[in-house]
Design an enzyme around this catalytic site. Structure first.
Site, PDB file in Angstrom:
ATOM      1  N   ASP A 113      26.970  -6.888  32.979  1.00  0.00           N
ATOM      2  CA  ASP A 113      25.511  -7.009  33.032  1.00  0.00           C
ATOM      3  C   ASP A 113      25.062  -8.196  32.191  1.00  0.00           C
ATOM      4  O   ASP A 113      23.884  -8.547  32.174  1.00  0.00           O
ATOM      5  CB  ASP A 113      24.858  -5.714  32.512  1.00  0.00           C
ATOM      6  CG  ASP A 113      23.344  -5.732  32.648  1.00  0.00           C
ATOM      7  OD1 ASP A 113      22.841  -6.157  33.713  1.00  0.00           O
ATOM      8  OD2 ASP A 113      22.649  -5.344  31.674  1.00  0.00           O
ATOM      9  N   ARG A 125      34.455   1.953  11.665  1.00  0.00           N
ATOM     10  CA  ARG A 125      34.935   3.148  10.952  1.00  0.00           C
ATOM     11  C   ARG A 125      34.876   4.358  11.879  1.00  0.00           C
ATOM     12  O   ARG A 125      34.246   4.292  12.947  1.00  0.00           O
ATOM     13  CB  ARG A 125      34.051   3.426   9.720  1.00  0.00           C
ATOM     14  CG  ARG A 125      32.611   3.625  10.099  1.00  0.00           C
ATOM     15  CD  ARG A 125      31.676   3.821   8.921  1.00  0.00           C
ATOM     16  NE  ARG A 125      30.301   3.792   9.402  1.00  0.00           N
ATOM     17  CZ  ARG A 125      29.653   4.816   9.887  1.00  0.00           C
ATOM     18  NH1 ARG A 125      30.240   6.001   9.979  1.00  0.00           N
ATOM     19  NH2 ARG A 125      28.413   4.699  10.324  1.00  0.00           N
ATOM     20  N   ARG A 185      24.658   4.464  19.442  1.00  0.00           N
ATOM     21  CA  ARG A 185      23.836   5.308  20.329  1.00  0.00           C
ATOM     22  C   ARG A 185      24.235   5.150  21.797  1.00  0.00           C
ATOM     23  O   ARG A 185      24.400   6.123  22.527  1.00  0.00           O
ATOM     24  CB  ARG A 185      22.359   4.929  20.177  1.00  0.00           C
ATOM     25  CG  ARG A 185      21.673   5.606  19.028  1.00  0.00           C
ATOM     26  CD  ARG A 185      20.218   5.141  18.960  1.00  0.00           C
ATOM     27  NE  ARG A 185      20.181   3.798  18.410  1.00  0.00           N
ATOM     28  CZ  ARG A 185      19.677   3.484  17.226  1.00  0.00           C
ATOM     29  NH1 ARG A 185      19.133   4.418  16.489  1.00  0.00           N
ATOM     30  NH2 ARG A 185      19.685   2.246  16.782  1.00  0.00           N
ATOM     31  N   VAL A 198      16.921  -4.302  21.240  1.00  0.00           N
ATOM     32  CA  VAL A 198      17.651  -3.640  20.159  1.00  0.00           C
ATOM     33  C   VAL A 198      18.645  -4.632  19.546  1.00  0.00           C
ATOM     34  O   VAL A 198      18.928  -4.585  18.354  1.00  0.00           O
ATOM     35  CB  VAL A 198      18.337  -2.335  20.658  1.00  0.00           C
ATOM     36  CG1 VAL A 198      19.500  -2.623  21.592  1.00  0.00           C
ATOM     37  CG2 VAL A 198      18.807  -1.492  19.496  1.00  0.00           C
ATOM     38  N   GLY A 199      19.161  -5.540  20.373  1.00  0.00           N
ATOM     39  CA  GLY A 199      20.067  -6.559  19.854  1.00  0.00           C
ATOM     40  C   GLY A 199      19.279  -7.661  19.159  1.00  0.00           C
ATOM     41  O   GLY A 199      18.169  -7.987  19.574  1.00  0.00           O
ATOM     42  N   HIS A 255      21.548  -8.924  33.642  1.00  0.00           N
ATOM     43  CA  HIS A 255      21.048  -8.365  32.376  1.00  0.00           C
ATOM     44  C   HIS A 255      19.850  -7.431  32.602  1.00  0.00           C
ATOM     45  O   HIS A 255      18.744  -7.686  32.114  1.00  0.00           O
ATOM     46  CB  HIS A 255      20.675  -9.486  31.387  1.00  0.00           C
ATOM     47  CG  HIS A 255      20.686  -9.014  29.951  1.00  0.00           C
ATOM     48  ND1 HIS A 255      20.969  -9.834  28.897  1.00  0.00           N
ATOM     49  CD2 HIS A 255      20.451  -7.792  29.402  1.00  0.00           C
ATOM     50  CE1 HIS A 255      20.895  -9.161  27.757  1.00  0.00           C
ATOM     51  NE2 HIS A 255      20.571  -7.898  28.047  1.00  0.00           N
ATOM     52  N   ILE A 256      20.127  -6.359  33.347  1.00  0.00           N
ATOM     53  CA  ILE A 256      19.068  -5.379  33.639  1.00  0.00           C
ATOM     54  C   ILE A 256      19.396  -4.008  33.064  1.00  0.00           C
ATOM     55  O   ILE A 256      18.880  -2.989  33.511  1.00  0.00           O
ATOM     56  CB  ILE A 256      18.807  -5.254  35.162  1.00  0.00           C
ATOM     57  CG1 ILE A 256      20.126  -4.997  35.917  1.00  0.00           C
ATOM     58  CG2 ILE A 256      18.106  -6.496  35.696  1.00  0.00           C
ATOM     59  CD1 ILE A 256      19.926  -4.562  37.366  1.00  0.00           C
ATOM     60  N   SER A 261      18.544  -2.383  30.451  1.00  0.00           N
ATOM     61  CA  SER A 261      17.401  -1.563  30.003  1.00  0.00           C
ATOM     62  C   SER A 261      16.245  -1.635  30.999  1.00  0.00           C
ATOM     63  O   SER A 261      15.128  -1.207  30.682  1.00  0.00           O
ATOM     64  CB  SER A 261      16.925  -2.055  28.631  1.00  0.00           C
ATOM     65  OG  SER A 261      16.426  -3.381  28.738  1.00  0.00           O
ATOM     66  N   ARG A 303      26.694  -7.812  25.193  1.00  0.00           N
ATOM     67  CA  ARG A 303      26.316  -9.223  25.134  1.00  0.00           C
ATOM     68  C   ARG A 303      27.449 -10.054  25.727  1.00  0.00           C
ATOM     69  O   ARG A 303      28.633  -9.786  25.457  1.00  0.00           O
ATOM     70  CB  ARG A 303      26.069  -9.678  23.685  1.00  0.00           C
ATOM     71  CG  ARG A 303      24.742  -9.238  23.094  1.00  0.00           C
ATOM     72  CD  ARG A 303      23.546  -9.965  23.726  1.00  0.00           C
ATOM     73  NE  ARG A 303      22.288  -9.590  23.102  1.00  0.00           N
ATOM     74  CZ  ARG A 303      21.513  -8.576  23.512  1.00  0.00           C
ATOM     75  NH1 ARG A 303      21.856  -7.834  24.534  1.00  0.00           N
ATOM     76  NH2 ARG A 303      20.366  -8.331  22.890  1.00  0.00           N
TER      77      ARG A 303
HETATM   78  C1  DGY Z   1      18.531  -5.378  24.104  1.00  0.00           C
HETATM   79  O1  DGY Z   1      17.468  -4.815  23.841  1.00  0.00           O
HETATM   80  O2  DGY Z   1      19.202  -5.930  23.239  1.00  0.00           O
HETATM   81  C2  DGY Z   1      19.013  -5.337  25.499  1.00  0.00           C
HETATM   82  O3  DGY Z   1      20.019  -6.252  25.753  1.00  0.00           O
HETATM   83  C3  DGY Z   1      17.871  -5.491  26.477  1.00  0.00           C
HETATM   84  O4  DGY Z   1      18.336  -4.969  27.691  1.00  0.00           O
END
Ligand code: DGY
Length: 283
Positions: free
Chosen positions: A224, A139, A116, A36-37, A248-249, A251, A200
């Site tokens: 994470d 905002r 989200r 998503v990032g 970094h787990i 997700s 991040r």
């Molecule tokens: C992302 O999708 O940006 C997450 O960091 C993956 O866990």
């Protein structure tokens, strides 16, 4: 590998920049990241070449929010020290005052970035008896406040830092948020604060964090994400018993990673066939 392709399916560890786009060539239509990032992608370079960018929003919200709560609890309840004590034979007779942590009942939680994932974190933490949420972002977000339903206030950063017992970082990394949590920010926090970052690593100035930990300015920390990833095993960050680091787990569930990979493929195929992406980065 990129030379001559119509689409690139990448991970958050792949830097998508002009050098790669030049190597790919002018026929490239889409970059689809299984994340998503998208701070690893030079969006302007893509736009200049009319290359579409697809991401995987929504499907990792629950898993990442779960990990945020996991780290908040683990940090607040001194999980690392407890596990280490058991493994190292330091577990003595039950004591009323040994390894005391803190709980979330009647506490103030600060959420930085009420997207989200930020909303899902607040929804989960509400069940722990949190008295109010403060949030920070570009905002005010009335719709997100309604989803949380409890006492929730849009606050400036200074207030959030000073009044929160728990701070969860849930925002994207960009020019505005880079190194946002520096020594100065940590110095404004309560000495008992539980600080969690599942967004991040670059949002935290790690040297500032290490200094604040050394000076005892922070209650406990759960991360994470770090800079760099993987974090070298000789990093000073790993020496603090009140700092827990995961690799970094956020997700990392089978369900979520399956859904992310499916969306990434759908985005890539749509782009190759010159159709609208199901999940463009700017939707
Ligand atoms: C992302 O999708 O940006 C997450 O960091 C993956 O866990």
């Amino acid at each position: 590998m990129a030379k001559g392709v119509d689409g690139i399916l990448c991970l958050l560890t792949d830097k998508i920049d002009n050098e790669l786009l030049d190597a790919a060539g002018p026929q490239l239509k889409v970059v689809s990241t299984m994340s998503v990032g998208y701070d690893h992608v030079d969006v302007r370079a893509l736009e200049a070449r009319k290359v579409k960018l697809g991401i995987t929003p929504g499907v990792l919200t629950d898993a990442t929010a779960d990990t945020t709560v996991l780290l908040a609890l683990a940090a607040a309840r001194r999980l690392r020290e407890g596990v280490d004590a058991v493994i190292q034979g330091k577990w003595g007779t039950w004591s009323p005052t040994w390894l005391l942590g803190s709980q979330f009942t009647d506490k103030t939680v600060g959420i930085v970035g009420l997207g989200r994932i930020g909303v899902a974190v607040a929804q989960r933490l509400k069940a722990f008896g949190v008295s109010r949420f403060l949030y920070q972002g570009n905002r005010r977000k009335e719709a997100s406040e309604a989803l949380i339903g409890g006492p929730v206030e849009f606050a400036d950063m200074d207030r959030l830092l000073r009044e929160s017992d728990v701070i969860c970082v849930c925002c994207a990394l960009n020019d505005k948020t880079k190194n946002m949590f520096n020594y100065e920010a940590f110095s404004k926090m309560k000495k008992s604060v539980v600080f969690v970052n599942t967004a991040r690593g670059g949002i935290v100035d790690q040297e500032g964090l290490i200094r604040a930990l050394k000076e005892g300015k922070l209650g406990s920390v759960g991360l994470d994400v770090t800079v760099p990833e993987p974090l070298p095993t000789d990093s000073e960050l790993l020496q603090f018993p009140n700092c827990i680091v995961l690799p970094h787990i956020g997700s990392g569930t089978l369900e979520t990673r399956t859904a992310m990979s499916e969306i990434a493929i759908e985005n890539a195929l749509a782009g190759i066939h010159e159709a609208a992406l199901p999940h463009p980065h700017d939707e």
